[in-house]
Design an enzyme around this catalytic site. Structure first.
Site, PDB file in Angstrom:
ATOM      1  N   GLY A   1       0.810  -0.929   0.472  1.00 17.47           N
ATOM      2  CA  GLY A   1      -0.052   0.056  -0.137  1.00 17.47           C
ATOM      3  C   GLY A   1       0.732   1.196  -0.007  1.00 17.47           C
TER       4      GLY A   1
ATOM      5  N   GLY B   1       3.504   1.288  -1.874  1.00 16.26           N
ATOM      6  CA  GLY B   1       4.248   1.821  -2.766  1.00 16.26           C
ATOM      7  C   GLY B   1       6.074   1.653  -2.647  1.00 16.26           C
TER       8      GLY B   1
ATOM      9  CB  SER C   1       7.514  -2.968  -5.305  1.00 15.56           C
ATOM     10  OG  SER C   1       6.646  -2.521  -5.708  1.00 15.56           O
TER      11      SER C   1
ATOM     12  CB  ALA D   1      10.796   3.937  -2.894  1.00 18.81           C
TER      13      ALA D   1
ATOM     14  CG  ASP E   1       2.994   1.670  -7.096  1.00 14.86           C
ATOM     15  OD1 ASP E   1       1.378   2.282  -6.637  1.00 14.86           O
ATOM     16  OD2 ASP E   1       2.942   0.771  -6.050  1.00 14.86           O
TER      17      ASP E   1
HETATM   18  O1  PMV Z   1      -2.445  -2.036  -2.861  1.00  8.84           O
HETATM   19  P1  PMV Z   1      -2.078  -0.282  -3.819  1.00  8.84           P
HETATM   20  O2  PMV Z   1      -1.747   0.607  -3.480  1.00  8.84           O
HETATM   21  O3  PMV Z   1      -0.556  -1.885  -4.508  1.00  8.84           O
HETATM   22  O4  PMV Z   1      -3.335  -0.395  -4.359  1.00  8.84           O
HETATM   23  C1  PMV Z   1      -3.575  -1.185  -5.475  1.00  8.84           C
HETATM   24  C2  PMV Z   1      -4.645  -0.422  -6.631  1.00  8.84           C
HETATM   25  C3  PMV Z   1      -5.553  -1.141  -7.379  1.00  8.84           C
HETATM   26  O5  PMV Z   1      -6.306   0.252  -7.990  1.00  8.84           O
HETATM   27  C4  PMV Z   1      -6.269  -2.006  -6.444  1.00  8.84           C
HETATM   28  C5  PMV Z   1      -5.059  -1.517  -8.357  1.00  8.84           C
HETATM   29  C6  PMV Z   1      -4.079  -1.307  -9.109  1.00  8.84           C
HETATM   30  O6  PMV Z   1      -3.277  -1.628  -9.358  1.00  8.84           O
HETATM   31  O7  PMV Z   1      -4.240  -0.295 -10.089  1.00  8.84           O
END
Ligand code: PMV
Length: 316
Positions: A94, A96, A98, A100, A141
């Site tokens: 959640g 980011g 990887s 970073a 990300d």
């Molecule tokens: O959990 P995170 O921060 O990797 O976010 C995932 C975000 C989604 O929209 C659910 C998936 C994506 O690939 O965008």
């Protein structure tokens, strides 16, 4: 030897909706990963980042693949380098982590080998690295980690590529992150949402329309630096995510604690069903909100958003 650092990220608006071509807004946070690259007798990868227990082991095979992808993308396959990861960004879902690390590794290799790649190219290399983790990453990300600040991101559903625009905002904003302690599997949750949408196209159509308005308004109020309106839009975004089943009892509890202690807005961020909750706060409320979360048994962290993107660090 060269050292680069890159920030983690948070999604402020649009997780899941972004998968269907709707815009998302994300931002760089003030916790960073550093990559130290030095030439050595043989290749080595050392990961000294702090972590959510078990995270690094679970991701080790993906991480190895990711670094090889980065080396290949930079025409450095087979190079004898020792890459050491560190910094204060906690390797966890959640934030980011990887993205970073990919961005920091690419920038440090670029510096060490004098490749003179610009930021766009570093980002393209970092995106290649992200593929080692996600298969089909959206690119949000690595873009946040590379460019920093605030990013408006839309995925072209035909090409699968993301269109990324930096939003020009220089407002210090403070977020409290509350951690449910539950790691959720992004691929699985995205797939479940896809099935739900197939079953309920009308419900999802309405929710997507509501969300599109939220994203457009969010961009305007962010540019107007209107914190109260940003908070209200975060609440509305959370409500839509809840309606498609992405919240959880822990996330609801964290949202309730945040709003009950004076946060201007609160929502889940990222995959949902676990992971992180974010609350928009000001200087007067940040400590109160964070300590209320801690008191209820959740880890919390206060962070400033809109941080600088990838950068070369001075050698010690
Ligand atoms: O959990 P995170 O921060 O990797 O976010 C995932 C975000 C989604 O929209 C659910 C998936 C994506 O690939 O965008």
């Amino acid at each position: 030897m060269a050292v680069a650092s890159a920030p983690g990220k948070l999604i402020l608006f649009g997780e899941h909706f972004v998968v269907y071509g709707l815009p998302a807004i994300a931002t760089a946070i003030d916790s960073r990963t550093t990559a130290n690259v030095r030439r050595a007798d043989e290749y080595a990868l050392v990961d000294d980042r702090p972590e959510t227990p078990g995270y690094k082991k679970e991701k080790l095979a993906q991480q190895k693949d990711s670094v090889q992808r980065i080396l290949r993308a930079m025409n450095l396959a087979g190079a004898n380098v020792r890459i050491t990861l560190g910094g204060e960004l906690v390797a966890a879902s959640g934030v980011g982590a990887s993205g970073a690390s990919c961005s920091a590794i690419a920038a440090a290799l670029n510096e060490e080998f004098g490749l003179r790649l610009d930021r766009e190219k570093i980002n393209a290399v970092a995106y290649e690295g992200e593929k080692g983790y996600h298969g089909t990453p959206s690119g949000i990300d690595n873009s946040c980690s590379t460019f920093g600040g605030f990013i408006w991101f839309e995925k072209d559903l035909m090409s699968g590529l993301g269109e990324i625009r930096s939003l020009d905002m220089k407002i210090p904003m403070t977020i409290v992150m509350g951690n449910t302690g539950v790691t959720s599997n992004t691929t699985e949750v995205v797939e479940e949402v896809r099935k739900e949408r197939e079953k309920n196209p009308e419900k999802f159509g309405g929710i997507f329309e509501d969300y599109r308005r939220i994203a457009e308004e969010a961009r305007e109020v962010l540019e107007m630096k209107d914190l109260n309106s940003i908070g209200r839009l975060m609440n509305r975004n959370h409500e839509l995510l809840r309606r498609i089943g992405l919240s959880s009892p822990d996330l609801e509890k964290l949202v309730e604690i945040a709003l009950g202690n004076g946060a201007m807005g609160a929502k889940l961020t990222g995959t949902g069903r676990g992971g992180l909750m974010i609350a928009l706060v000001d200087d007067e409320t940040k400590d109160k909100v964070a300590s209320a979360m801690e008191k209820a048994g959740y880890d919390s962290k206060i962070t400033t958003i809109g941080a600088e993107g990838v950068q070369i660090e001075k050698e010690p």
